[in-house]
Design a protein around this motif. Structure first.
Motif, PDB file in Angstrom:
ATOM      1  N   ILE A 205      11.209  25.893  28.695  1.00  0.00           N
ATOM      2  CA  ILE A 205      11.007  25.471  27.299  1.00  0.00           C
ATOM      3  C   ILE A 205      11.502  26.657  26.483  1.00  0.00           C
ATOM      4  N   LEU A 206      11.086  27.789  27.042  1.00  0.00           N
ATOM      5  CA  LEU A 206      11.292  29.061  25.976  1.00  0.00           C
ATOM      6  C   LEU A 206      12.975  29.178  26.070  1.00  0.00           C
ATOM      7  N   SER A 207      13.448  29.114  27.117  1.00  0.00           N
ATOM      8  CA  SER A 207      15.094  29.335  27.168  1.00  0.00           C
ATOM      9  C   SER A 207      15.798  28.107  26.434  1.00  0.00           C
ATOM     10  N   PHE A 208      15.223  26.937  26.238  1.00  0.00           N
ATOM     11  CA  PHE A 208      15.705  26.074  25.423  1.00  0.00           C
ATOM     12  C   PHE A 208      15.709  26.084  24.164  1.00  0.00           C
ATOM     13  N   LEU A 209      14.489  26.629  23.746  1.00  0.00           N
ATOM     14  CA  LEU A 209      14.149  26.831  22.338  1.00  0.00           C
ATOM     15  C   LEU A 209      15.117  28.165  21.848  1.00  0.00           C
ATOM     16  N   TYR A 210      15.335  29.117  22.815  1.00  0.00           N
ATOM     17  CA  TYR A 210      16.164  30.296  22.581  1.00  0.00           C
ATOM     18  C   TYR A 210      17.444  29.965  22.219  1.00  0.00           C
ATOM     19  N   THR A 211      17.981  28.711  22.995  1.00  0.00           N
ATOM     20  CA  THR A 211      19.334  28.516  22.668  1.00  0.00           C
ATOM     21  C   THR A 211      19.597  27.791  21.657  1.00  0.00           C
ATOM     22  N   LEU A 212      18.629  26.959  20.990  1.00  0.00           N
ATOM     23  CA  LEU A 212      18.577  26.172  19.776  1.00  0.00           C
ATOM     24  C   LEU A 212      18.567  27.213  18.575  1.00  0.00           C
ATOM     25  N   LEU A 213      17.841  28.300  18.784  1.00  0.00           N
ATOM     26  CA  LEU A 213      17.666  29.415  17.594  1.00  0.00           C
ATOM     27  C   LEU A 213      18.885  30.224  17.530  1.00  0.00           C
ATOM     28  N   ALA A 214      19.597  30.325  18.720  1.00  0.00           N
ATOM     29  CA  ALA A 214      20.861  31.246  18.816  1.00  0.00           C
ATOM     30  C   ALA A 214      21.787  30.356  17.914  1.00  0.00           C
ATOM     31  N   HIS A 215      21.988  29.162  18.173  1.00  0.00           N
ATOM     32  CA  HIS A 215      22.864  28.182  17.561  1.00  0.00           C
ATOM     33  C   HIS A 215      22.896  28.286  15.843  1.00  0.00           C
ATOM     34  N   ASP A 216      21.474  28.236  15.365  1.00  0.00           N
ATOM     35  CA  ASP A 216      21.188  28.397  14.102  1.00  0.00           C
ATOM     36  C   ASP A 216      21.429  29.787  13.515  1.00  0.00           C
ATOM     37  N   VAL A 217      21.170  30.625  14.147  1.00  0.00           N
ATOM     38  CA  VAL A 217      21.258  32.220  13.800  1.00  0.00           C
ATOM     39  C   VAL A 217      22.920  32.437  13.705  1.00  0.00           C
ATOM     40  N   GLU A 218      23.559  32.061  14.643  1.00  0.00           N
ATOM     41  CA  GLU A 218      24.804  32.185  14.668  1.00  0.00           C
ATOM     42  C   GLU A 218      25.763  31.551  13.367  1.00  0.00           C
ATOM     43  N   SER A 219      25.309  30.357  13.338  1.00  0.00           N
ATOM     44  CA  SER A 219      25.547  29.310  12.085  1.00  0.00           C
ATOM     45  C   SER A 219      25.329  30.345  10.739  1.00  0.00           C
ATOM     46  N   PHE A 233      22.284  46.418  17.695  1.00  0.00           N
ATOM     47  CA  PHE A 233      21.332  46.606  18.777  1.00  0.00           C
ATOM     48  C   PHE A 233      21.876  45.933  20.009  1.00  0.00           C
ATOM     49  N   HIS A 234      22.370  44.941  20.282  1.00  0.00           N
ATOM     50  CA  HIS A 234      22.933  44.552  21.453  1.00  0.00           C
ATOM     51  C   HIS A 234      24.322  45.024  21.749  1.00  0.00           C
ATOM     52  N   THR A 235      24.596  45.665  22.669  1.00  0.00           N
ATOM     53  CA  THR A 235      26.040  46.027  22.955  1.00  0.00           C
ATOM     54  C   THR A 235      27.058  44.770  23.045  1.00  0.00           C
ATOM     55  N   ASP A 236      28.419  45.271  22.703  1.00  0.00           N
ATOM     56  CA  ASP A 236      29.453  44.414  22.596  1.00  0.00           C
ATOM     57  C   ASP A 236      29.831  44.092  24.003  1.00  0.00           C
ATOM     58  N   ARG A 237      29.953  42.403  24.247  1.00  0.00           N
ATOM     59  CA  ARG A 237      30.033  41.931  25.549  1.00  0.00           C
ATOM     60  C   ARG A 237      30.967  40.593  25.044  1.00  0.00           C
ATOM     61  N   PRO A 238      32.128  40.499  25.769  1.00  0.00           N
ATOM     62  CA  PRO A 238      32.936  39.169  25.785  1.00  0.00           C
ATOM     63  C   PRO A 238      32.162  37.908  25.533  1.00  0.00           C
ATOM     64  N   GLY A 239      32.245  37.079  24.655  1.00  0.00           N
ATOM     65  CA  GLY A 239      31.560  35.940  24.550  1.00  0.00           C
ATOM     66  C   GLY A 239      30.087  35.915  24.106  1.00  0.00           C
ATOM     67  N   ARG A 240      29.554  37.207  23.849  1.00  0.00           N
ATOM     68  CA  ARG A 240      28.009  37.541  23.507  1.00  0.00           C
ATOM     69  C   ARG A 240      28.258  37.453  22.001  1.00  0.00           C
ATOM     70  N   PRO A 241      27.128  36.818  21.407  1.00  0.00           N
ATOM     71  CA  PRO A 241      27.097  36.948  19.891  1.00  0.00           C
ATOM     72  C   PRO A 241      25.952  38.032  19.571  1.00  0.00           C
ATOM     73  N   GLY A 242      26.395  39.192  19.768  1.00  0.00           N
ATOM     74  CA  GLY A 242      25.581  40.377  19.750  1.00  0.00           C
ATOM     75  C   GLY A 242      24.766  40.472  18.427  1.00  0.00           C
ATOM     76  N   LEU A 243      25.192  40.291  17.352  1.00  0.00           N
ATOM     77  CA  LEU A 243      24.408  40.176  16.210  1.00  0.00           C
ATOM     78  C   LEU A 243      23.756  39.139  15.837  1.00  0.00           C
ATOM     79  N   ALA A 244      24.042  37.801  16.462  1.00  0.00           N
ATOM     80  CA  ALA A 244      22.915  36.808  16.402  1.00  0.00           C
ATOM     81  C   ALA A 244      21.944  37.088  16.977  1.00  0.00           C
ATOM     82  N   LEU A 245      21.894  37.860  18.337  1.00  0.00           N
ATOM     83  CA  LEU A 245      20.857  38.161  19.342  1.00  0.00           C
ATOM     84  C   LEU A 245      20.128  39.344  18.568  1.00  0.00           C
TER      85      LEU A 245
END
Length: 343
Positions: A205-219, A233-245
């Motif tokens: 459940i937590l992983s699913f909700l975190y994915t939904l939240l990540a979509h909203d924050v990135e948008s 805070f999160h280091t740069d990594r290809p394909g990872r939305p660091g600022l959204a995290l």
């Protein structure tokens, strides 16, 4: 203020998305099942592999509607982006801050302070509401550790040190998370945070909700003109939305963790809504996903008073408000980034 629109969640794995004029059309086996005008949407999230037509992707891009693709089990796969929006000068300042550890540290501290305070609030509410049921002493011991961590965040001098503090706080918080699960203990328990794949129902459940939240924050970050892939805070990594995290850190306890606990404790979801695979991974069934998505959408319509703006807003606008405040700080309009503190 951005209008709270709808997110279209396409949960049937065989669905294919196409465009008809200014409408999003969902089809299964070449049969139209649903359509909705694009101007009624702020995002589209697809669970499955069939995909979407290039014409539909163009429609979403033209109307700045986020289009994300997830596996049927809810793991993020890809996100379609249109033309880069926002003031290029704002992004240039963002990149300069990200390249300067001292400047990045100040923003990262705010995000982590927000996370720790909100974790404390989740734990504190549980003790207040269920002191005779939960292990109050165990939870209060963790609360003391989090208070000490807040003081150390204020004085830490490097991002690595801050990451260490945050990691300890997350461990302490999740060490007592099982105490907050009050019902259906045979089906829902929590021993540690695990993912990719989650190994129990609660982590699923937590992983699913975190994915939904990540979509909203990135948008939200894209909406205000910030680059969601360059974090502080999160280091740069290809394909990872660091600022959204980064921004997600302070919102997880309020938007995701509390909702996950409510779903279980109010018995809105049950053990039959999950499947365990041969590799030990636990996945949510179609019906389970629909239950969670319905609760997620309903939660986003609740009204709260934002502690910094002192205005009433729908919960669903929180990612946009925080993104806007972060953009204002990056532009130099306010003296610091004010994290969100839940009541």
């Amino acid at each position: 203020m951005r209008k709270l629109l709808n997110t279209l969640y396409v949960t049937t794995p065989e669905s294919y998305l196409s465009r008809d004029g200014d409408n999003v059309v969902v089809s299964v086996e070449n049969q139209e099942k649903f359509r909705i005008p694009i101007h009624n949407l702020e995002g589209v999230v697809c669970f499955g592999y069939m995909g979407a037509s290039p014409h539909l992707m163009q429609l979403c891009s033209e109307h700045h509607v986020g289009l994300s693709f997830l596996t049927p089990s809810g793991r993020f796969q890809a996100r379609v982006h249109g033309k880069i929006r926002g003031n290029v000068l704002l992004r240039r300042v963002q990149y300069r801050i990200a390249d300067n550890e001292h400047d990045s540290l100040e923003i990262a501290k705010s995000c982590i302070i927000g996370k720790i305070v909100n974790c404390k609030s989740v734990l504190g509410r549980s003790v207040r509401d269920h002191e005779g049921v939960v292990n109050a002493k165990k939870i209060r011991d963790v609360d003391l550790l989090l208070i000490d961590a807040l003081q150390r965040v204020d004085t830490c001098e490097s991002l690595d040190s801050l990451r260490g503090i945050e990691g300890n706080c997350a461990k302490w918080y999740f060490d007592v998370f099982d105490e907050l699960i009050l019902k259906q203990k045979n089906d829902f328990f929590f021993y540690e945070r695990n993912r990719r794949p989650p190994l129990d129902n609660m982590n699923s459940i937590l992983s699913f909700l975190y994915t939904l939240l990540a979509h909203d924050v990135e948008s939200a970050l894209e909406t205000v003109g910030l680059d969601p892939y360059v974090g502080f805070f999160h280091t740069d990594r290809p394909g990872r939305p660091g600022l959204a995290l980064d921004v997600m850190e302070e919102l997880r306890p309020f938007l995701a963790d509390r909702l996950a606990l409510n779903l279980v404790n109010l018995q809105q979801i049950s053990g039959k809504d999950f499947l365990k695979k041969e590799n030990g991974g636990v996945f949510i069934t179609d019906e389970g996903r629909k239950t969670i998505l319905s609760a997620w959408q309903k939660r986003k319509t609740d009204q709260i008073t934002h502690p910094y703006l002192k205005e009433k807003i729908p919960v669903g606008l929180l990612p946009y408000v925080q993104a806007l405040l972060l953009a204002r700080f990056v532009r130099g309009d306010i003296d610091g980034y004010p994290p969100f503190f839940m009541n």
